[in-house]
Design a protein around this motif. Structure first.
Motif, mmCIF file in Angstrom:
data_model
loop_
_atom_site.group_PDB
_atom_site.id
_atom_site.type_symbol
_atom_site.label_atom_id
_atom_site.label_comp_id
_atom_site.label_asym_id
_atom_site.label_seq_id
_atom_site.Cartn_x
_atom_site.Cartn_y
_atom_site.Cartn_z
ATOM 1 N N ILE A 126 8.770 -39.787 21.891
ATOM 2 C CA ILE A 126 10.014 -39.042 21.717
ATOM 3 C C ILE A 126 10.611 -39.483 20.385
ATOM 4 O O ILE A 126 10.962 -40.656 20.205
ATOM 5 N N HIS A 181 4.687 -33.113 28.419
ATOM 6 C CA HIS A 181 5.788 -33.436 27.508
ATOM 7 C C HIS A 181 7.108 -32.892 28.057
ATOM 8 O O HIS A 181 8.125 -33.602 28.100
ATOM 9 N N CYS A 185 9.151 -34.161 21.563
ATOM 10 C CA CYS A 185 8.242 -34.936 22.412
ATOM 11 C C CYS A 185 6.865 -34.352 22.170
ATOM 12 O O CYS A 185 6.577 -33.223 22.585
#
Length: 399
Positions: free
Chosen positions: A91, A139, A181
């Motif tokens: 992230i 994700h 992400c």
């Protein structure tokens, strides 16, 4: 004569195992000639697979399940005989947002960063916008899982949009989004460009989170069952080669080539060796098991991991729990094919096909049908566990 298989993929480090199976001759040893088709979006990889332009694909695990269930398009049955890797995502947020949610040096603690993000959201003035690689991606589900557990409501407090991995760093640099992400090397590309800072890895959210898989249309799997089993054997050999430090530089150079990932080999080498540069010009940080491609049961298609992904779809897609759909989702992961390929070979095989996810807090010896298998901690950051036999209870327990 070799049997040909065409494999679709995206330029990501976790496409490594079929590529290296080809480059190092492990596929040829199994009588396979592999051909690769490089795409820039998951939608295109999936279309090629469904319409017969490829035999198998490097695929988002949840996308294989969503496609089989017919979420967003007519249902087409896919099978997953092999997991290409766990973890591997980061992230990465804009420098301005990083100053607010992770002002200290190093990777943040998931709970602390989440608490600061909750405060930042309240005073942001507009919803922060996060980019994920696909609606049906780990994700997306891992990001949402973390946000919700920290009291940040996805779709209300933040906006989540879709961006193809190769363009994620560009979107962050252009200030179109506040965070991404994404899998490597694209978070590292963003850091090297000074567009943002890595604040967390998804391995800190779920220590053994399922990531990419080899997906095969179920009809094609039955048609080419022998070839797919031989591909499983070749990819296991490639995984053993991939994780050996003596081979890291060679494999990084292969993956960096324009026909594969097409990125700086130094960035790929970092990911392979579990090292990340969190901020432009900063020191490298070692995070063990950032990528998890071979050890233990990393490649085994655990039915319980498919069940967890289905639970996240129910949670975030507004589709409601359906026991028949749950069974179909779990049936996408095919431990039977994996076992058939590797029985009698030097590879540990779990005795079970499902387990309680997040339930291992320290190294634990587990029952094996072949070899010896010791599993490392697989905790979720919030301490929850997931029992696929109690899926509805699990859903009811979530914030």
């Amino acid at each position: 004569m070799s049997e040909r298989l065409k494999i679709g993929f995206l330029p990501l480090v976790d496409a490594a195992l079929p590529i290296l199976a080809h480059e190092h001759g492990f596929a040829a040893e199994q009588g396979l000639a592999l051909e690769f088709v490089r795409d820039l979006s998951w939608a295109t990889v999936l279309d090629r697979l469904l319409y017969g332009h490829s035999d198998a694909a490097h695929m988002l695990a949840p996308l294989a399940i969503a496609t089989t269930l017919g979420i967003g398009r007519p249902a087409r049955s896919l099978s997953v005989p092999f997991v290409l890797g766990l973890n591997g995502n980061a992230i990465t947020v804009s420098n301005a947002l990083a100053d607010r949610i992770q002002p200290e040096a190093g990777l943040g603690n998931a709970v602390d960063v989440g608490a600061r993000l909750k405060t930042a959201v309240a005073g942001h003035g507009r919803k922060p916008r996060f980019g994920v690689v696909h609606r049906h991606s780990s994700h997306n589900y891992m990001l949402r899982y973390w946000l919700a557990a920290c009291g940040v409501q996805p779709d209300r407090d933040v906006e989540i949009v879709t961006i193809a991995p190769p363009f994620a760093a560009d979107a962050l640099a252009a200030e179109e989004i506040d965070g991404i992400c994404v899998g490597e090397p694209w978070s590292s590309v963003a850091v090297e460009r000074g567009a943002g800072r890595i604040v967390l890895t998804t391995a800190q959210i779920w220590r053994r989170g399922v990531e990419k898989v080899l997906a095969v249309p179920t009809a094609r799997l039955e048609e080419k069952r022998g070839a797919i089993e031989r591909l499983v054997i070749a990819m296991r050999k490639a995984g053993e080669h991939f994780v050996d430090p003596a081979n890291w530089e060679t494999n990084a150079a292969i993956l960096a080539r324009t026909e594969y990932v097409g990125a700086d080999p130094a960035l790929i080498l970092r990911a392979i060796s579990d090292r990340l540069r969190l901020v432009q010009g900063g020191a490298l940080v070692h995070f063990p098991d950032f990528m998890f491609q071979y050890r233990e049961a990393a490649n085994f298609p655990w039915v319980s991991q498919a069940a967890w992904l289905y639970a996240q779809m129910v949670r975030w897609e507004g589709m409601g729990f359906d026991p028949d759909a749950a069974r179909t989702a779990m049936g996408v992961f095919r431990p039977d094919v994996y076992r058939a390929a590797l029985t009698g070979r030097n590879s540990p095989l779990p005795g079970a096909s499902s387990k309680v996810e997040g339930g291992i807090g320290m190294p634990l010896g587990v029952g094996a049908a072949q070899g010896t298998l010791v599993m490392s901690p697989d905790r979720f950051f919030d301490g929850k566990t997931f029992d696929p036999e109690r899926l509805e209870d699990y859903l009811a327990s979530l914030p």
